[in-house]
Design a protein around this motif. Structure first.
Motif, PDB file in Angstrom:
ATOM      1  N   ILE A  56      -3.542   8.903   6.528  1.00 26.92           N
ATOM      2  CA  ILE A  56      -3.091   7.855   7.434  1.00 26.92           C
ATOM      3  C   ILE A  56      -2.283   8.532   8.528  1.00 26.92           C
ATOM      4  O   ILE A  56      -1.449   9.394   8.245  1.00 26.92           O
ATOM      5  N   VAL A  57      -2.544   8.144   9.766  1.00 23.04           N
ATOM      6  CA  VAL A  57      -1.894   8.768  10.915  1.00 23.04           C
ATOM      7  C   VAL A  57      -1.215   7.703  11.758  1.00 23.04           C
ATOM      8  O   VAL A  57      -1.743   6.602  11.924  1.00 23.04           O
ATOM      9  N   GLY A 106       3.128  11.093  13.034  1.00 24.93           N
ATOM     10  CA  GLY A 106       3.412  11.122  11.612  1.00 24.93           C
ATOM     11  C   GLY A 106       2.131  10.978  10.832  1.00 24.93           C
ATOM     12  O   GLY A 106       1.101  10.570  11.379  1.00 24.93           O
ATOM     13  N   THR A 107       2.213  11.319   9.563  1.00 23.80           N
ATOM     14  CA  THR A 107       1.041  11.234   8.699  1.00 23.80           C
ATOM     15  C   THR A 107       1.476  11.172   7.242  1.00 23.80           C
ATOM     16  O   THR A 107       2.598  11.552   6.899  1.00 23.80           O
ATOM     17  N   VAL A 108       0.593  10.700   6.402  1.00 24.45           N
ATOM     18  CA  VAL A 108       0.780  10.707   4.950  1.00 24.45           C
ATOM     19  C   VAL A 108      -0.604  10.822   4.317  1.00 24.45           C
ATOM     20  O   VAL A 108      -1.591  10.362   4.883  1.00 24.45           O
ATOM     21  N   LEU A 109      -0.650  11.438   3.143  1.00 24.16           N
ATOM     22  CA  LEU A 109      -1.897  11.580   2.393  1.00 24.16           C
ATOM     23  C   LEU A 109      -1.833  10.761   1.120  1.00 24.16           C
ATOM     24  O   LEU A 109      -0.763  10.610   0.526  1.00 24.16           O
ATOM     25  N   LEU A 110      -2.972  10.275   0.711  1.00 25.23           N
ATOM     26  CA  LEU A 110      -3.119   9.595  -0.558  1.00 25.23           C
ATOM     27  C   LEU A 110      -4.271  10.287  -1.281  1.00 25.23           C
ATOM     28  O   LEU A 110      -5.392  10.326  -0.769  1.00 25.23           O
ATOM     29  N   VAL A 111      -3.979  10.862  -2.450  1.00 29.58           N
ATOM     30  CA  VAL A 111      -4.975  11.625  -3.196  1.00 29.58           C
ATOM     31  C   VAL A 111      -5.303  10.868  -4.476  1.00 29.58           C
ATOM     32  O   VAL A 111      -4.466  10.765  -5.376  1.00 29.58           O
ATOM     33  N   PRO A 112      -6.516  10.300  -4.556  1.00 27.76           N
ATOM     34  CA  PRO A 112      -6.912   9.553  -5.753  1.00 27.76           C
ATOM     35  C   PRO A 112      -7.038  10.461  -6.964  1.00 27.76           C
ATOM     36  O   PRO A 112      -7.472  11.609  -6.845  1.00 27.76           O
ATOM     37  N   GLY A 113      -6.671   9.915  -8.123  1.00 23.05           N
ATOM     38  CA  GLY A 113      -6.860  10.636  -9.369  1.00 23.05           C
ATOM     39  C   GLY A 113      -8.319  10.599  -9.794  1.00 23.05           C
ATOM     40  O   GLY A 113      -9.111   9.803  -9.299  1.00 23.05           O
ATOM     41  N   ALA A 150       6.726   2.767   7.721  1.00 24.96           N
ATOM     42  CA  ALA A 150       5.414   2.193   8.053  1.00 24.96           C
ATOM     43  C   ALA A 150       4.282   3.012   7.441  1.00 24.96           C
ATOM     44  O   ALA A 150       3.315   2.451   6.917  1.00 24.96           O
ATOM     45  N   LEU A 151       4.398   4.330   7.480  1.00 23.87           N
ATOM     46  CA  LEU A 151       3.372   5.179   6.877  1.00 23.87           C
ATOM     47  C   LEU A 151       3.314   4.979   5.363  1.00 23.87           C
ATOM     48  O   LEU A 151       2.225   4.887   4.784  1.00 23.87           O
ATOM     49  N   LEU A 152       4.473   4.892   4.735  1.00 23.97           N
ATOM     50  CA  LEU A 152       4.501   4.676   3.288  1.00 23.97           C
ATOM     51  C   LEU A 152       3.913   3.314   2.929  1.00 23.97           C
ATOM     52  O   LEU A 152       3.131   3.201   1.977  1.00 23.97           O
ATOM     53  N   ALA A 153       4.248   2.290   3.702  1.00 28.02           N
ATOM     54  CA  ALA A 153       3.675   0.957   3.460  1.00 28.02           C
ATOM     55  C   ALA A 153       2.158   0.981   3.623  1.00 28.02           C
ATOM     56  O   ALA A 153       1.428   0.347   2.851  1.00 28.02           O
ATOM     57  N   ALA A 154       1.672   1.728   4.603  1.00 29.71           N
ATOM     58  CA  ALA A 154       0.222   1.847   4.795  1.00 29.71           C
ATOM     59  C   ALA A 154      -0.420   2.575   3.612  1.00 29.71           C
ATOM     60  O   ALA A 154      -1.530   2.228   3.198  1.00 29.71           O
ATOM     61  N   ALA A 155       0.277   3.568   3.059  1.00 28.54           N
ATOM     62  CA  ALA A 155      -0.252   4.274   1.882  1.00 28.54           C
ATOM     63  C   ALA A 155      -0.319   3.338   0.676  1.00 28.54           C
ATOM     64  O   ALA A 155      -1.283   3.377  -0.092  1.00 28.54           O
ATOM     65  N   VAL A 156       0.692   2.484   0.521  1.00 20.56           N
ATOM     66  CA  VAL A 156       0.681   1.512  -0.575  1.00 20.56           C
ATOM     67  C   VAL A 156      -0.508   0.563  -0.411  1.00 20.56           C
ATOM     68  O   VAL A 156      -1.251   0.295  -1.363  1.00 20.56           O
ATOM     69  N   GLU A 157      -0.700   0.062   0.798  1.00 19.18           N
ATOM     70  CA  GLU A 157      -1.818  -0.851   1.044  1.00 19.18           C
ATOM     71  C   GLU A 157      -3.161  -0.154   0.813  1.00 19.18           C
ATOM     72  O   GLU A 157      -4.073  -0.728   0.210  1.00 19.18           O
ATOM     73  N   LEU A 158      -3.278   1.085   1.272  1.00 21.33           N
ATOM     74  CA  LEU A 158      -4.511   1.833   1.047  1.00 21.33           C
ATOM     75  C   LEU A 158      -4.735   2.057  -0.451  1.00 21.33           C
ATOM     76  O   LEU A 158      -5.869   1.980  -0.932  1.00 21.33           O
TER      77      LEU A 158
END
Length: 178
Positions: A66-67, A76-83, A110-118
């Motif tokens: 997410i960017v 800013g950016t955050v990654l979400l890595v599925p198990g 905002a990035l963390l909230a987007a990671a939660v939603e994703l």
């Protein structure tokens, strides 16, 4: 988030130049003391190589990114890595980074909230993350709905004699948006 702040968006297909831009963001955050795998003064080539590998993981579908801002000029950016396998029901939040000149604007939240939603969108039931001790990060994540469930004493070594705990956090997800 402040008025006029960029909207976050998921990167489906990384653009040419995304790896270089991620590397420059990562270097800026590291040099400002950000807790994202390196310490100030780290070899920029090593950071750029990990940024390129990260973009390769996004391209391969092994990680979601997410960017905020543009892929080739991220704020800013955050990654979400599925198990996978036995941990396929969870995903790990990794490398939440905000440009030093944009910190304190709500962009990290905002990035963390987007990671939660994703996480919800991809069917994760649980999000996990680790935060370096000795920083404001454990309190940041706790204030945003993540519960600390343990610590890894001395989990990272910043320098000889400067070991820090890794605070381990989890956040169950439900489909109702909570």
């Amino acid at each position: 988030m402040s008025a006029g702040a960029p909207v976050t968006h998921r990167v489906a297909t990384p653009q040419p130049g995304a790896a270089e831009a991620l590397g420059e963001l990562w270097i800026a955050v590291t040099e400002a003391g950000g807790a994202v795998d390196f310490v100030p003064g780290a070899d920029p080539g090593e950071i750029r190589a990990l940024a390129a590998a990260t973009i390769d993981d996004v391209r391969a579908g092994a990680a979601h990114m997410i960017v905020a801002g543009e892929q080739t000029a991220p704020l800013g950016t955050v990654l979400l890595v599925p198990g996978r396998g036995l941990v396929a029901h969870r995903a790990d939040v990794q490398r939440l980074m905000v440009r030093p000149d944009h910190q304190g604007t709500g962009l990290g939240t905002a990035l963390l909230a987007a990671a939660v939603e994703l996480g919800r969108e991809i069917g994760a039931e649980l999000l996990t993350l680790g935060a370096r001790g000795g920083t404001p990060l454990p309190a940041f994540y706790a204030a945003r709905g993540f519960a600390e469930y343990g610590r890894l004493p001395g989990g990272v070594r910043l320098a000889p004699g400067d070991d820090r705990d890794i605070h381990l956090f989890a956040r169950p997800l439900d489909r109702s948006g909570r």
